[in-house]
Design a protein around this motif. Structure first.
Motif, short mmCIF file in Angstrom:
data_model
loop_
_atom_site.label_atom_id
_atom_site.label_comp_id
_atom_site.label_asym_id
_atom_site.label_seq_id
_atom_site.Cartn_x
_atom_site.Cartn_y
_atom_site.Cartn_z
N ILE A 19 7.85 -93.41 -4.18
CA ILE A 19 8.51 -92.74 -3.06
C ILE A 19 9.29 -91.53 -3.58
O ILE A 19 9.97 -91.63 -4.60
N ASP A 23 13.19 -89.21 0.21
CA ASP A 23 12.87 -90.31 1.11
C ASP A 23 13.52 -91.61 0.63
O ASP A 23 13.98 -92.41 1.45
N ARG A 24 13.56 -91.79 -0.68
CA ARG A 24 14.19 -92.99 -1.23
C ARG A 24 15.64 -93.07 -0.78
O ARG A 24 16.10 -94.13 -0.32
N HIS A 53 11.52 -95.68 8.51
CA HIS A 53 11.56 -94.29 8.03
C HIS A 53 10.18 -93.64 8.08
O HIS A 53 10.03 -92.53 8.59
N VAL A 54 9.19 -94.34 7.58
CA VAL A 54 7.83 -93.79 7.56
C VAL A 54 7.32 -93.60 8.99
O VAL A 54 6.71 -92.58 9.31
N ARG A 57 9.21 -90.46 10.41
CA ARG A 57 9.09 -89.19 9.70
C ARG A 57 7.66 -88.78 9.36
O ARG A 57 7.39 -87.61 9.16
N TYR A 58 6.74 -89.74 9.28
CA TYR A 58 5.40 -89.44 8.78
C TYR A 58 4.30 -89.88 9.74
O TYR A 58 3.15 -90.02 9.32
N THR A 85 0.72 -93.03 4.11
CA THR A 85 1.94 -92.63 3.42
C THR A 85 2.39 -93.71 2.43
O THR A 85 2.71 -93.41 1.28
N TRP A 89 2.73 -93.62 -1.76
CA TRP A 89 3.97 -93.96 -2.46
C TRP A 89 3.81 -95.19 -3.34
O TRP A 89 4.79 -95.73 -3.83
#
Length: 104
Positions: A19, A23-24, A53-54, A57-58, A85, A89
Motif C-alpha cells: 500500500i 493511503d496507508r 478507503h479503497v 477512493r478507488y 487495487t 497493493w
C-alpha cells in the motif's frame, strides 16, 4: 505511534503490504477515528478501514450512490475495481477474493 495504531499498522502490513504511504496513513487514520471501529480487534479495524478507503477512493462507489443505486448494488458494481487495487497493493488472493464473494 500509540499501541492500538501500531497493532492496526501491523495487521494492515499483512493485508496490503505494498500500500502506498499516503493511503496507508489514511487507512490508519480511518481505523483509529471511526467510532464503529474503535472497539474491534486491530485486524478487523484494519480490514474494514482498508476496504472502506479503497471503495471510496478507488472505485465509482460514491458516484453510483449519487446516481441512485442502493448501497448493496453500488458495492456489487465496485467490487472488481476494489479487487484490482487490493491486488496491486499485494493483498492475498484469498482475502481479496472475499470482496468478490461478498457481491453475491
Amino acid at each position: 505511534m500509540n499501541q492500538r495504531r501500531a497493532a492496526i499498522a501491523e495487521a494492515l502490513a499483512v493485508l496490503a503490504p505494498d500500500i502506498p504511504a499516503f493511503d496507508r496513513e489514511a487507512v490508519l487514520d480511518l481505523a483509529e477515528d471511526s467510532p464503529g471501529l474503535r472497539n474491534g480487534s486491530p485486524q478487523a479495524a484494519a480490514w474494514l478501514a482498508l476496504t472502506s478507503h479503497v471503495r471510496h477512493r478507488y472505485s465509482e462507489y460514491d458516484q453510483l450512490l449519487a446516481d441512485g443505486y442502493d448501497r448493496d448494488a453500488a458495492r456489487h458494481f465496485c467490487a472488481e475495481a476494489m479487487t484490482v487495487t487490493l491486488r496491486e497493493w499485494g493483498g492475498a488472493p484469498t482475502l481479496v477474493g472475499r470482496i468478490l464473494d461478498l457481491r453475491d
